[in-house]
Design a protein around this motif. Sequence first.
Motif, PDB file in Angstrom:
ATOM      1  N   GLN B 668       0.649  -1.347   0.320  1.00  0.00           N
ATOM      2  CA  GLN B 668      -0.103   0.000   0.178  1.00  0.00           C
ATOM      3  C   GLN B 668       1.302   0.880  -0.182  1.00  0.00           C
ATOM      4  OE1 GLN B 668      -1.569   1.272   3.490  1.00  0.00           O
ATOM      5  NE2 GLN B 668      -3.942   2.470   2.316  1.00  0.00           N
ATOM      6  N   VAL B 669       1.133   1.982  -0.678  1.00  0.00           N
ATOM      7  CA  VAL B 669       1.434   3.590  -0.703  1.00  0.00           C
ATOM      8  C   VAL B 669       0.074   4.428  -1.044  1.00  0.00           C
ATOM      9  CG1 VAL B 669       3.444   2.903  -2.775  1.00  0.00           C
ATOM     10  CG2 VAL B 669       1.347   3.783  -3.544  1.00  0.00           C
ATOM     11  N   TYR B 670       0.764   5.162  -0.434  1.00  0.00           N
ATOM     12  CA  TYR B 670       0.438   7.217  -0.573  1.00  0.00           C
ATOM     13  C   TYR B 670       0.431   7.680  -1.603  1.00  0.00           C
ATOM     14  CZ  TYR B 670      -1.470   6.263   4.873  1.00  0.00           C
ATOM     15  OH  TYR B 670      -1.614   5.512   5.821  1.00  0.00           O
ATOM     16  N   ASN B 671      -0.600   8.525  -1.798  1.00  0.00           N
ATOM     17  CA  ASN B 671      -0.723   8.895  -3.112  1.00  0.00           C
ATOM     18  C   ASN B 671      -1.158  10.925  -2.823  1.00  0.00           C
ATOM     19  OD1 ASN B 671      -0.543   7.097  -4.541  1.00  0.00           O
ATOM     20  ND2 ASN B 671      -2.835   6.534  -4.102  1.00  0.00           N
ATOM     21  N   PRO B 672      -0.577  11.507  -4.205  1.00  0.00           N
ATOM     22  CA  PRO B 672      -1.220  12.680  -3.810  1.00  0.00           C
ATOM     23  C   PRO B 672      -2.554  12.917  -4.044  1.00  0.00           C
ATOM     24  CG  PRO B 672       0.835  12.841  -5.486  1.00  0.00           C
ATOM     25  CD  PRO B 672       0.310  11.261  -4.989  1.00  0.00           C
ATOM     26  N   GLY B 673      -3.433  13.418  -3.086  1.00  0.00           N
ATOM     27  CA  GLY B 673      -4.452  14.042  -3.293  1.00  0.00           C
ATOM     28  C   GLY B 673      -5.134  15.109  -4.322  1.00  0.00           C
ATOM     29  N   PRO B 674      -6.059  15.169  -3.690  1.00  0.00           N
ATOM     30  CA  PRO B 674      -6.533  16.966  -4.989  1.00  0.00           C
ATOM     31  C   PRO B 674      -6.340  18.061  -3.651  1.00  0.00           C
ATOM     32  CG  PRO B 674      -9.300  15.475  -4.127  1.00  0.00           C
ATOM     33  CD  PRO B 674      -7.650  15.092  -3.548  1.00  0.00           C
ATOM     34  N   ASN B 675      -5.849  18.838  -4.142  1.00  0.00           N
ATOM     35  CA  ASN B 675      -5.540  20.162  -3.043  1.00  0.00           C
ATOM     36  C   ASN B 675      -6.578  20.861  -2.622  1.00  0.00           C
ATOM     37  OD1 ASN B 675      -2.891  19.248  -4.554  1.00  0.00           O
ATOM     38  ND2 ASN B 675      -2.763  21.730  -5.953  1.00  0.00           N
ATOM     39  N   TYR B 676      -6.308  21.440  -1.763  1.00  0.00           N
ATOM     40  CA  TYR B 676      -7.885  22.630  -0.720  1.00  0.00           C
ATOM     41  C   TYR B 676      -6.833  24.271  -0.789  1.00  0.00           C
ATOM     42  CZ  TYR B 676     -11.693  22.820   2.281  1.00  0.00           C
ATOM     43  OH  TYR B 676     -12.532  23.703   2.372  1.00  0.00           O
ATOM     44  N   ASN B 677      -7.607  24.484   0.016  1.00  0.00           N
ATOM     45  CA  ASN B 677      -7.657  26.211   0.055  1.00  0.00           C
ATOM     46  C   ASN B 677      -7.369  26.919   0.943  1.00  0.00           C
ATOM     47  OD1 ASN B 677      -7.790  29.091  -1.356  1.00  0.00           O
ATOM     48  ND2 ASN B 677      -7.155  28.062  -2.921  1.00  0.00           N
ATOM     49  N   PHE B 678      -6.383  27.155   1.396  1.00  0.00           N
ATOM     50  CA  PHE B 678      -6.925  27.897   3.119  1.00  0.00           C
ATOM     51  C   PHE B 678      -6.482  29.177   2.814  1.00  0.00           C
ATOM     52  CE2 PHE B 678      -6.374  23.460   4.584  1.00  0.00           C
ATOM     53  CZ  PHE B 678      -7.403  22.835   5.026  1.00  0.00           C
ATOM     54  N   GLY B 679      -6.555  30.242   3.858  1.00  0.00           N
ATOM     55  CA  GLY B 679      -6.300  31.546   3.976  1.00  0.00           C
ATOM     56  C   GLY B 679      -7.274  32.501   3.531  1.00  0.00           C
ATOM     57  N   GLU B 680      -6.486  33.787   3.997  1.00  0.00           N
ATOM     58  CA  GLU B 680      -7.704  34.654   3.721  1.00  0.00           C
ATOM     59  C   GLU B 680      -7.520  34.972   2.143  1.00  0.00           C
ATOM     60  OE1 GLU B 680      -6.798  38.397   6.523  1.00  0.00           O
ATOM     61  OE2 GLU B 680      -6.703  35.933   8.331  1.00  0.00           O
ATOM     62  N   THR B 681      -6.509  34.908   1.831  1.00  0.00           N
ATOM     63  CA  THR B 681      -6.515  35.324   0.280  1.00  0.00           C
ATOM     64  C   THR B 681      -6.446  33.633  -0.215  1.00  0.00           C
ATOM     65  OG1 THR B 681      -4.347  35.567   0.396  1.00  0.00           O
ATOM     66  CG2 THR B 681      -5.316  37.701   0.139  1.00  0.00           C
ATOM     67  N   SER B 682      -6.329  32.924  -1.433  1.00  0.00           N
ATOM     68  CA  SER B 682      -6.163  32.088  -2.001  1.00  0.00           C
ATOM     69  C   SER B 682      -4.901  31.464  -2.178  1.00  0.00           C
ATOM     70  CB  SER B 682      -6.490  32.124  -4.138  1.00  0.00           C
ATOM     71  OG  SER B 682      -6.044  30.414  -4.548  1.00  0.00           O
ATOM     72  N   ASN B 683      -4.768  30.394  -1.417  1.00  0.00           N
ATOM     73  CA  ASN B 683      -3.243  29.371  -1.500  1.00  0.00           C
ATOM     74  C   ASN B 683      -4.202  27.905  -2.093  1.00  0.00           C
ATOM     75  OD1 ASN B 683      -1.618  31.528  -0.111  1.00  0.00           O
ATOM     76  ND2 ASN B 683      -3.132  31.503   1.268  1.00  0.00           N
ATOM     77  N   ASN B 684      -3.475  27.185  -2.537  1.00  0.00           N
ATOM     78  CA  ASN B 684      -3.497  25.957  -2.442  1.00  0.00           C
ATOM     79  C   ASN B 684      -2.741  25.253  -1.914  1.00  0.00           C
ATOM     80  OD1 ASN B 684      -5.354  25.393  -4.487  1.00  0.00           O
ATOM     81  ND2 ASN B 684      -4.191  25.381  -5.889  1.00  0.00           N
ATOM     82  N   PHE B 685      -3.537  24.108  -0.856  1.00  0.00           N
ATOM     83  CA  PHE B 685      -2.189  23.330  -0.590  1.00  0.00           C
ATOM     84  C   PHE B 685      -2.383  22.147  -0.470  1.00  0.00           C
ATOM     85  CE2 PHE B 685      -1.394  25.486   3.695  1.00  0.00           C
ATOM     86  CZ  PHE B 685      -1.833  27.089   3.366  1.00  0.00           C
ATOM     87  N   PRO B 686      -1.331  21.333  -1.233  1.00  0.00           N
ATOM     88  CA  PRO B 686      -1.858  19.708  -1.158  1.00  0.00           C
ATOM     89  C   PRO B 686      -1.983  18.807  -0.170  1.00  0.00           C
ATOM     90  CG  PRO B 686       0.661  20.788  -1.329  1.00  0.00           C
ATOM     91  CD  PRO B 686      -0.334  21.989  -0.595  1.00  0.00           C
ATOM     92  N   SER B 687      -2.387  17.841  -0.886  1.00  0.00           N
ATOM     93  CA  SER B 687      -3.043  16.493   0.445  1.00  0.00           C
ATOM     94  C   SER B 687      -2.746  15.395   0.100  1.00  0.00           C
ATOM     95  CB  SER B 687      -4.548  16.528   0.547  1.00  0.00           C
ATOM     96  OG  SER B 687      -4.966  15.819  -0.774  1.00  0.00           O
ATOM     97  N   ILE B 688      -2.437  14.056   0.908  1.00  0.00           N
ATOM     98  CA  ILE B 688      -2.080  12.533   0.866  1.00  0.00           C
ATOM     99  C   ILE B 688      -2.774  12.093   1.223  1.00  0.00           C
ATOM    100  CG2 ILE B 688      -0.112  11.535   2.103  1.00  0.00           C
ATOM    101  CD1 ILE B 688       2.202  13.736   1.791  1.00  0.00           C
TER     102      ILE B 688
END
Lengths: 570, 1026
Positions: B668-688
Amino acid sequence: MNTKIFIPIVFAVLLAACNKGNVLDQVQTTDLNEATTFSDSARTLQFLTRIYTDLNLSASPQRLGGSIGIYSIGDEVESNLQSGTAYNIIFQTGAVSALNIPTDAWEVSYANIRRVNVYLKNLPNTPLSAALKRRTEGEARFMRAWYYFIMLKHYGGIPLIGDAVFTPTDEIPGKRATFEECVNYIASECDAAAALLPLSYSGLDYGRITKGACLALKSRLLLYAASPLFNGRTDENDHGVLGYPTPDASRWEKAARAALDVINLNQYSLMEIDSPPGYGFQKVFVTRKNNEYILAYMTGNNRTLENMWDPATRGGNGSSMPYQELVDAFGTINGKPITEDLKSPTNPNGYDPANPYINRDPRLAYTILFNGGTRLDVNRTVTPVYTYVGAAQDGFPITKTGYYLRKMLDENTISSTTSSPTERCFPLLRYAEILLNYAEASNEIGDINTAYAQIKAIRKRAGINPGDDGNYGLRQNMTKDEMREVIQNERRVELAIEEHRYWDVRRWKIAERVSNKPLHGMRITRNGDTYTYETVVIRTPVFVAPKWYLWPIPQGEINKSLELEQNPGW
Amino acid sequence: MKHLLKAILIVCFSLPCAVYAQTIQGVVRGEDGPIVGASVQEKDVSTNGVITGANGSFTLTLKGVTKTILVTAVGYLDKEITIKDTNAELTIIMEQNAKGLDDVIVVGYGTTKKITNTGAVTSVSAADVRNIPTSNIQNTLIGRAPGFISQQRTGQPGMSGAEFYIRGVNSLSGESQKPLIIVDDVEYTYDQVSQLDVNEIESFSILKDASTTAVYGIKGANGVLVITTKRGKIGKPMINANTEHAMQTPVTHPKFLDAYTVAQLRNEALRNDGLPEEFTQEDLEHWRLKDDPYGHPDVDWYHEVFKKYSYQTRNTIDISGGTPKIKYFISAGHLFQDGYLRNFSRGDYEAPKNNYAYQRFTFRSNLDMQATNTLKLRLDVTGRTGTTTEPHISTSPLATVYSYQRLPPYAAPLINPDGSYPWAFRSRNIYWETSLIGRLALQGYDKTFRNELNILFNAEQRLDFITKGLSVSWRVAYAGDISYDRSLYRNNIPAFYFNPVDSSYTIHSNGLYRLEPLTLSSSPQNTISRKTVNTLAKLNYARSFGKHNVRGMLLYNLDNVTRGSYNSATGVAAVQEYAPVVLQGTTLRLEYNYLQRYLLEFNGAYNGSSQFVGRHTKGFFPAISAGWNIAEENFFKNITFVDMLKIRASWGLTGSDVTAGNVYKTEQVYNPGPNYNFGETSNNFPSIQEGTLGNLDITWEKSRKTNVGIDAQLFNNKLSVTVDYFYDYRYDQLYVKDDVLKIIGVGLPYTNSAITENKGFDGQVSYYNRKDKLSYGATFTFSRARNKILYQGEATPRYPHLARTGRPIGQAFGYHVLGFFQTQEEVDNYPHLADAKPGDLKYEDVNGDGAIDQQDYVPIGKPNLPQTVLGTSLSFGYGNFSLNILFQGSFDYSYRISTNQVIPFQANLQKVVLGRWTPETAATATFPRLSSILAGPSSPSNSSDFWMVTNAYYIRFKNIELGYQIPKSILRKFRISAARLYASGYNLYTWANFKLYNQDPEIQSGGSGAVYPVQKVYNIGLQIGF
């Protein structure tokens, strides 16, 4: 001679090949696995981020594929997706069964519950600071409660798995917990998470789960639990899985208290802008950071809704066309139903069937794009959109109902790149809902004055005329039943397209009344400078009570377990 | 390597000197006259040999001791002569090899003789299929090779290679249904084999049973297609050039109704739905009179967009020949296949040529060197480069033409009066597309470039000094394959609506007034690379001890496959690096026969695959087979009309290590998932996220194969018969079982669980005769294979009619249609879908619960892959004329039509719609009532057997070739040794039982229908030899 040289070479090669005993060993293909994820603080947080990305599972306007969501399968909008494999058609024509019902509510929810449990299992050994461990535990536990609640409203009681992380050989419990057990579990998780979480975030953390979100989810949960569908579900012999077996009015008190808890945080307020009237109702949806959203599905700058909902002349797909029933739910500028507040010489601000879109609740123009309503165009000017019969590109019957959706669209954004994308995020928990929850629960326990106050606050922000009595069109001294009607309509109008209507008509147990009758559109004919209006039937959806008050659990799951019981009728 | 070279050099310079030389002279003759190009070789000095000249004459200086020469010639039996009198002129008469019993059949890692073969093998000579005008060799085998089942899904240039299976399919995993393809002992993919030029090929062998596939052990379970390429033969250089020119035209194409009829039907549909009509009488009148080409256009889009014929050419040249020391075959080929779009371009400055097309260049150089008396070296270098072109357009032109929503006959005129392009103002709003022909003219192209290079080096050393008949060989082969995409395009074009009433022009909502510049891009996601390195060492032994004949082979094989998509950017999810797959194995083959009468063979492979770990890495795959040549028995010698009669049987175990996807299924490996956007302005955060669970216990799929067959040759070998019966039991299949609750929340791992079986029979009967100048022959082939799912870990469905276990792989499910609802009363009294009216389909309420839903689905029809395939080929020859004909038929399959092909007003209307239900035609209707609601109760999106040809079949006039050998007397003047003129055709006529829908019978069931049509080809060719 020659062969003597050659043979050793051949055998040397053969031997060399044979001796490489590890030739079949697998190579490393990635350095990403459970161990490396949770031994690294950044990766640990990225694992948590993944659980956020499904928060809009149920509320997404694209949930059911393409441009259809929950709002497309109720009495709010008709979709332009008309294929027999489109879920709006499957639901509205009654072709839905336990075999073809979308499985996302079940599968995506349990997938995220597993992610939370994997996260919590590994959390103690991660290199996160103690404060961060505490906070992210709160975030994770809230989200687990959030996904359980999504299942609860779809199915009633579901199997609760606690902190378990299953392997394929484990005995996975299929027995459904009772509705009461589920409510108690979700509520206690909300409380527990609230104790771990801050009131607000700033900077890059903005958008994460707050204490307020926990209390707001609890408010919604207890409101649902107190509602007629679940509060005394005596029609089924189901051991309490589908609802509380015995009704108890005191559940409304808990619901009211839960809503009040959110209000008392003094963290949230309605966005009010007086000029033009009700403009706050438009602006709040396109403002990334505001005091009204308790929890939003955070996205980058986008044109998602403009692409989907704007009419063709604005480069959109015109995918969602509100029914006349939704349009008629909006009252007049005086805060009265259009049936009661007709225009007359003595009442110049009343409703005029010959000119139906003026003198209306300002939220109408911010929710619905009707004939003559204005939108930005590709030439960067604001011009009217025409939906009368034969109007170029946008007209009837291209819009099946004579309307397009306008709600949450940014006035400065259209699909075309001639405009900038909007910073809009999608609301999941909003303060206006909490006020409406409070109003509804208070009314049910007889505290009608409290209900008045909440509705007035909502209507004030909406830009409705306060009237001489300052009651925003609300009749004085309404009974509980009268007030209930008002609240139900107010929720329909204020929270339109935000996923609520579909579940509200179910928990109020009025779906068999409102979801079985023809839904209409408006056929507008242009005669020179005037229009004539004629309602036409768009579709008559199918709703079989009581079967369709709850979704069926996917048949594939039922087939796998003797313990897992299907909902009645499916 | 250095030592090896040294060895070669030493050998070359130290050739044994003649001690006692004698020169002999002679002529080699056959029945018809002198044989040119026969090889005369001294037996114990194999490097000493010559080739017979113009009159079959030769001169050879003997160097050895035994004074024995070996004479070989193609089509004749080998002859050994011991020279007694060196001075006399020798006349050697060669006997024609008519019996064919010594015919060599290519099998895995070697060859066998037809008479001693005990396995199920079908061999097809490439000469039989060389002149079939198709760009993909797998399209030539169906109907010729029993057990070979294929379907050509598309006719698009460069992509028209058929899917093929050997004895059908017998695995639940699609990837594990495909046969192993071996070209000169190197594994190829479907794509790679499509690129081969048939001119390079010597023969095809289809290995079907355990005894022939066990040598491939872990990869043999799906049957094997073995292709060998041509090699040089001893003889003077022969130059062979071939040129072919062909016209292609679709086998079938849609025939849409005209605007007047469609508009009437549209109004009828709206009336049926209780909606106002869309078109006025005035509109209809315009369409009837065709008097308003701009306001009321009526365009036959199919014929405006597609041309009737497109061009195809194939040219090859090869040189082959050799001396006893070196033999060579060198060839080059070129293929160009044009597409079926008309040319809309208005000059190169606007857009490049963008028609569908396929262009391929191939070359091959096969060299054999006799380095010493006992050492043979072989070096093959081959390469292919192909370019596939498609127009850059989001929806394919044919799909657009199929769609009523996008392009009804009255959508728009072809071109505006001022020469600008219109947009489809009468299509549906979301499809107000700009002019299709404008887009085809101006939007540019997408190209895929594919480059392949293969190198093979082999050395074979005879080890007679250890024991007679022993030899060893060592081989290394490389196969590389890289493809990438390149586009030159623009996404939009300007378009205007011309209103003839006021002569005004309205711009399209894209707001474009002039052409955007072209964009050049290459799409890294589609870059694929594949590299296979194969190392092989083989020990061979063959010897006769009196009546006992023994052969043996021991082989070591190491196969290394690396595959990946390349992306220069980092961390993009589209990057797919595949886990490399290593395969290692030892294979043993032992053959024994007594007087070629009693035959016994053992094949076994001990293989390992890096797909698995631990004790599941390696496995043993044995097979035994036996045969009895009854005709060789003494008691049979009197029965003279039987030349050969052999009964054979085989039993064994083979495997399949194929796993779908790009990662090992063990971890079993872990993969990158969809990004999410936190912050008072737009900031993409990667996920696993967690990947699918792994399973350390998985191992290869196994197939237990049983085969019983009979071979017979009768009447002086004029009639030959082969029949095989087989039973395959495939178990431990790698399958994701569907019996664990999804509450687990993560993808389940593969387990070795599913079981299927496949059984059937195949064979061929052929007759060939020759009388003076006349020759004629006929071959009939047949294949039948039926499979069944025995176990797949299926959770028990609510109703037994929904179970998939016990049914064939790929079984379709849907409603059973009882007919049309004829009256409202009938609708009211029977369960129906919402909105059902008289004229809609009446579905059977199978479970009797009073509602029609998917719980009422039943198995409908058969799988899409034909279960029975027949072929008949006929050949005639008279003097210089020859004629070959092939008919091929496929039976016992089902084909489901899809919404996009047939639903009125989603698809454009074809003639079939005219049989619609109306109250007047209720008794004779063949089509449901018309409705403007696309998703109505009768739509094919409600899967039902109404929209399915449940027992489909087709018979194709697959191939004909008429050839004329130009007489040598004429050719001699031009110094040409041979020339042949021929005309051939491919897919010339099709009989099928669903012509109603104007669909090709081989396209994918339930597919869009708008795939590039399969082509019929008319071809002429000229072949010249120097």
